[in-house]
Scaffold this motif. Structure first.
Motif, PDB file in Angstrom:
ATOM      1  N   SER A 297     -10.196 -21.386  28.073  1.00 60.38           N
ATOM      2  CA  SER A 297     -10.898 -20.196  27.591  1.00 60.38           C
ATOM      3  C   SER A 297     -10.634 -18.984  28.486  1.00 60.38           C
ATOM      4  CB  SER A 297     -12.404 -20.460  27.503  1.00 60.38           C
ATOM      5  OG  SER A 297     -12.945 -20.737  28.786  1.00 60.38           O
ATOM      6  N   SER A 298     -10.427 -19.230  29.770  1.00 58.19           N
ATOM      7  CA  SER A 298     -10.141 -18.123  30.680  1.00 58.19           C
ATOM      8  C   SER A 298      -8.646 -17.799  30.740  1.00 58.19           C
ATOM      9  CB  SER A 298     -10.642 -18.455  32.092  1.00 58.19           C
ATOM     10  OG  SER A 298     -10.011 -19.615  32.596  1.00 58.19           O
ATOM     11  N   ASN A 299      -7.826 -18.661  30.139  1.00 53.68           N
ATOM     12  CA  ASN A 299      -6.378 -18.428  30.063  1.00 53.68           C
ATOM     13  C   ASN A 299      -5.899 -18.703  28.638  1.00 53.68           C
ATOM     14  OD1 ASN A 299      -5.472 -18.243  33.158  1.00 53.68           O
ATOM     15  ND2 ASN A 299      -6.968 -19.892  32.971  1.00 53.68           N
ATOM     16  N   PRO A 300      -6.359 -17.923  27.665  1.00 51.47           N
ATOM     17  CA  PRO A 300      -6.024 -18.208  26.260  1.00 51.47           C
ATOM     18  C   PRO A 300      -4.527 -18.166  25.978  1.00 51.47           C
ATOM     19  CG  PRO A 300      -7.023 -16.040  26.484  1.00 51.47           C
ATOM     20  CD  PRO A 300      -7.223 -16.730  27.792  1.00 51.47           C
ATOM     21  N   HIS A 301      -3.764 -17.491  26.832  1.00 51.44           N
ATOM     22  CA  HIS A 301      -2.318 -17.431  26.620  1.00 51.44           C
ATOM     23  C   HIS A 301      -1.658 -18.804  26.724  1.00 51.44           C
ATOM     24  CE1 HIS A 301      -2.890 -17.354  30.950  1.00 51.44           C
ATOM     25  NE2 HIS A 301      -1.634 -17.727  31.097  1.00 51.44           N
ATOM     26  N   LEU A 302      -2.329 -19.767  27.388  1.00 47.36           N
ATOM     27  CA  LEU A 302      -1.740 -21.099  27.529  1.00 47.36           C
ATOM     28  C   LEU A 302      -1.480 -21.748  26.174  1.00 47.36           C
ATOM     29  CD1 LEU A 302      -3.772 -22.614  30.516  1.00 47.36           C
ATOM     30  CD2 LEU A 302      -1.435 -21.719  30.543  1.00 47.36           C
ATOM     31  N   ALA A 303      -2.328 -21.437  25.190  1.00 45.62           N
ATOM     32  CA  ALA A 303      -2.189 -22.070  23.878  1.00 45.62           C
ATOM     33  C   ALA A 303      -0.992 -21.555  23.099  1.00 45.62           C
ATOM     34  CB  ALA A 303      -3.463 -21.849  23.060  1.00 45.62           C
ATOM     35  N   SER A 304      -0.350 -20.499  23.592  1.00 47.88           N
ATOM     36  CA  SER A 304       0.754 -19.907  22.848  1.00 47.88           C
ATOM     37  C   SER A 304       2.076 -20.629  23.066  1.00 47.88           C
ATOM     38  CB  SER A 304       0.917 -18.423  23.241  1.00 47.88           C
ATOM     39  OG  SER A 304       1.321 -18.311  24.597  1.00 47.88           O
ATOM     40  N   GLY A 305       2.100 -21.568  23.979  1.00 49.57           N
ATOM     41  CA  GLY A 305       3.350 -22.287  24.223  1.00 49.57           C
ATOM     42  C   GLY A 305       3.101 -23.681  24.738  1.00 49.57           C
ATOM     43  N   VAL A 306       2.713 -24.579  23.843  1.00 49.50           N
ATOM     44  CA  VAL A 306       2.446 -25.966  24.225  1.00 49.50           C
ATOM     45  C   VAL A 306       3.532 -26.855  23.635  1.00 49.50           C
ATOM     46  CG1 VAL A 306       0.764 -27.833  24.280  1.00 49.50           C
ATOM     47  CG2 VAL A 306      -0.010 -25.459  24.175  1.00 49.50           C
ATOM     48  N   HIS A 307       4.166 -27.638  24.460  1.00 52.77           N
ATOM     49  CA  HIS A 307       5.272 -28.492  24.036  1.00 52.77           C
ATOM     50  C   HIS A 307       4.920 -29.955  24.279  1.00 52.77           C
ATOM     51  CE1 HIS A 307       8.096 -24.982  23.977  1.00 52.77           C
ATOM     52  NE2 HIS A 307       7.263 -24.561  24.912  1.00 52.77           N
ATOM     53  N   GLU A 308       5.219 -30.784  23.301  1.00 58.18           N
ATOM     54  CA  GLU A 308       5.132 -32.228  23.506  1.00 58.18           C
ATOM     55  C   GLU A 308       6.421 -32.654  24.201  1.00 58.18           C
ATOM     56  OE1 GLU A 308       4.290 -34.276  19.884  1.00 58.18           O
ATOM     57  OE2 GLU A 308       2.771 -32.808  19.284  1.00 58.18           O
TER      58      GLU A 308
ATOM     59  N   LEU B  81       8.263 -35.499  27.400  1.00 56.69           N
ATOM     60  CA  LEU B  81       8.143 -36.729  28.173  1.00 56.69           C
ATOM     61  C   LEU B  81       7.947 -36.342  29.632  1.00 56.69           C
ATOM     62  CD1 LEU B  81      10.929 -39.031  26.664  1.00 56.69           C
ATOM     63  CD2 LEU B  81       8.479 -38.999  26.133  1.00 56.69           C
ATOM     64  N   VAL B  82       6.915 -36.877  30.230  1.00 57.12           N
ATOM     65  CA  VAL B  82       6.630 -36.639  31.644  1.00 57.12           C
ATOM     66  C   VAL B  82       6.895 -37.952  32.371  1.00 57.12           C
ATOM     67  CG1 VAL B  82       4.907 -35.951  33.346  1.00 57.12           C
ATOM     68  CG2 VAL B  82       4.890 -34.916  31.063  1.00 57.12           C
ATOM     69  N   ASN B  83       7.973 -37.983  33.114  1.00 58.40           N
ATOM     70  CA  ASN B  83       8.402 -39.225  33.784  1.00 58.40           C
ATOM     71  C   ASN B  83       8.520 -40.370  32.787  1.00 58.40           C
ATOM     72  OD1 ASN B  83       7.523 -37.379  35.886  1.00 58.40           O
ATOM     73  ND2 ASN B  83       7.726 -39.103  37.275  1.00 58.40           N
ATOM     74  N   GLY B  84       9.084 -40.055  31.634  1.00 55.90           N
ATOM     75  CA  GLY B  84       9.356 -41.070  30.631  1.00 55.90           C
ATOM     76  C   GLY B  84       8.213 -41.383  29.701  1.00 55.90           C
ATOM     77  N   ARG B  85       7.067 -40.702  29.847  1.00 50.58           N
ATOM     78  CA  ARG B  85       5.908 -40.982  29.012  1.00 50.58           C
ATOM     79  C   ARG B  85       5.440 -39.721  28.292  1.00 50.58           C
ATOM     80  NH1 ARG B  85       2.119 -45.631  31.355  1.00 50.58           N
ATOM     81  NH2 ARG B  85       3.771 -47.120  31.764  1.00 50.58           N
ATOM     82  N   PRO B  86       4.826 -39.881  27.107  1.00 54.07           N
ATOM     83  CA  PRO B  86       4.360 -38.702  26.384  1.00 54.07           C
ATOM     84  C   PRO B  86       3.432 -37.841  27.227  1.00 54.07           C
ATOM     85  CG  PRO B  86       4.262 -40.639  24.978  1.00 54.07           C
ATOM     86  CD  PRO B  86       4.587 -41.129  26.365  1.00 54.07           C
ATOM     87  N   GLY B  87       3.692 -36.538  27.228  1.00 50.38           N
ATOM     88  CA  GLY B  87       2.871 -35.605  27.979  1.00 50.38           C
ATOM     89  C   GLY B  87       2.939 -34.228  27.356  1.00 50.38           C
ATOM     90  N   LEU B  88       2.348 -33.260  28.031  1.00 47.63           N
ATOM     91  CA  LEU B  88       2.273 -31.901  27.514  1.00 47.63           C
ATOM     92  C   LEU B  88       2.783 -30.915  28.551  1.00 47.63           C
ATOM     93  CD1 LEU B  88      -1.339 -32.066  26.005  1.00 47.63           C
ATOM     94  CD2 LEU B  88       0.813 -32.325  24.769  1.00 47.63           C
ATOM     95  N   LEU B  89       3.530 -29.942  28.063  1.00 48.93           N
ATOM     96  CA  LEU B  89       3.999 -28.837  28.892  1.00 48.93           C
ATOM     97  C   LEU B  89       3.426 -27.543  28.340  1.00 48.93           C
ATOM     98  CD1 LEU B  89       5.814 -27.314  30.918  1.00 48.93           C
ATOM     99  CD2 LEU B  89       7.679 -27.526  29.253  1.00 48.93           C
ATOM    100  N   PHE B  90       2.646 -26.853  29.160  1.00 48.34           N
ATOM    101  CA  PHE B  90       2.107 -25.547  28.799  1.00 48.34           C
ATOM    102  C   PHE B  90       3.046 -24.493  29.382  1.00 48.34           C
ATOM    103  CE2 PHE B  90      -1.329 -28.510  28.668  1.00 48.34           C
ATOM    104  CZ  PHE B  90      -2.153 -28.097  27.631  1.00 48.34           C
ATOM    105  N   ALA B  91       3.700 -23.736  28.498  1.00 53.15           N
ATOM    106  CA  ALA B  91       4.692 -22.765  28.962  1.00 53.15           C
ATOM    107  C   ALA B  91       4.596 -21.480  28.154  1.00 53.15           C
ATOM    108  CB  ALA B  91       6.090 -23.360  28.865  1.00 53.15           C
ATOM    109  N   PRO B  92       3.537 -20.689  28.337  1.00 56.41           N
ATOM    110  CA  PRO B  92       3.445 -19.407  27.634  1.00 56.41           C
ATOM    111  C   PRO B  92       4.531 -18.466  28.113  1.00 56.41           C
ATOM    112  CG  PRO B  92       1.769 -19.557  29.340  1.00 56.41           C
ATOM    113  CD  PRO B  92       2.418 -20.913  29.261  1.00 56.41           C
TER     114      PRO B  92
END
Length: 302
Positions: free
Chosen positions: A228-239, A241-252
């Motif tokens: 909520s304090s960084n709403p720009h984070l939601a503008s670039g969310v990628h599914e 693999l993080v060390n071979g496992r499903p994860g999320l990358l926030f990259a606004p």
């Protein structure tokens, strides 16, 4: 085969040892480069087992580097997490080695002494026998066996007891991402285990909890507060693999901001969450194509 060809053939293994030893992709690359400098001065025709020789160089360089790294971590601000290895999902890429490099496993390895870590990795991950390891580390075989046994017991006692199937991890990660981006506290509470723990690594350089967060309510509200304090984070969310496992990358704005990886309990809830925000640890992360999410409401819109 030339010295360079031999080195390049074994480079993935050498990076793998150094990364698992140090929990840092940047440090691992430095170690591999130092190993090449040493290797380039060797008469390779006189080396009967190039792989073992190169692994010996990298292991000993990593042991030396890990001692200074441990000193630096004593003054680290907040929880320390390894640097994540982030890749795009690949349906053809197996993750049979994922447990060996998962963030959870790297955190466990960090609790071992450098020597214990080296013996455990060389034996359990890279398949060397104790006689070979003893030669690499210049110790007696009996001593190495003792160290290996102690390290194995330590890891078995601390590693996650349940390993969720890849499809379950992917599904839960997607659902949790949607709940976070939609500001759906109730759904987040459903997905989080009551005793969930979250570690957030900001290194004192970006907002992160200075201590581990325990309990579903505390974890959910902290995450919603960040979004909520960084709403720009939601503008670039990628599914990813993080060390071979499903994860999320926030990259606004195509700039890595945070990497998240979840551990899934046997009942399908999130038992642990690790969030890396320290920009120094994300410098090597490459942002993939268009984000998978970002069109839905953010917590500040609800």
């Amino acid at each position: 085969m030339s010295a360079l060809d031999l080195f390049e053939e074994h480079r993935p293994t050498l990076f793998g040892i150094a990364y698992r030893m140090l929990g840092s992709a940047a440090d691992a690359e430095d170690i591999v480069q130092d190993a090449w400098l040493k290797w380039s001065t060797v008469d390779v025709d006189a080396i009967a087992q190039p792989r073992a020789y190169l692994c010996r160089i990298v292991t000993n360089l990593s042991i030396n580097r890990s001692r200074s790294a441990a000193v630096r971590r004593e003054s680290y601000v907040g929880p320390w997490l390894p640097e994540p290895l982030v890749t795009a999902p690949d349906a053809t890429g197996g993750i049979e080695q994922a447990e060996a490099i998962s963030l959870a496993m790297l955190v466990v390895l960090e609790t071992l002494s450098p020597m214990e870590r080296a013996v455990f990795l060389l034996k359990e991950v890279f398949g060397f026998g104790y006689p070979e390891i003893a030669g690499m580390l210049e110790r007696s075989e009996a001593s190495v066996r003792q160290v290996g046994s102690r390290a194995r017991r330590h890891v078995q006692a601390r590693r996650p007891r349940y390993d969720a199937p890849a499809e379950v991890r992917r599904k839960v990660t997607e659902e949790f991402m949607a709940a976070c981006l939609g500001g759906d506290l109730n759904r987040m509470m459903d997905l989080l285990a009551p005793d969930v723990t979250a570690w957030t690594d900001g290194g004192g350089k970006i907002r992160a909890a200075l201590r581990p967060l325990h309990g579903a309510d505390k974890v959910a509200r902290w995450l919603l507060g960040v979004l909520s304090s960084n709403p720009h984070l939601a503008s670039g969310v990628h599914e990813v693999l993080v060390n071979g496992r499903p994860g999320l990358l926030f990259a606004p704005g195509a700039r890595p901001d945070s990497v998240a990886c979840l551990e899934i309990a046997e009942d399908g809830t999130v038992s642990a969450l690790r969030l890396v925000r320290n920009p120094d640890k994300l410098a090597h992360v490459r942002v993939p194509g268009p984000p998978d999410r970002g069109t839905g409401p953010t917590p500040s819109d609800t």
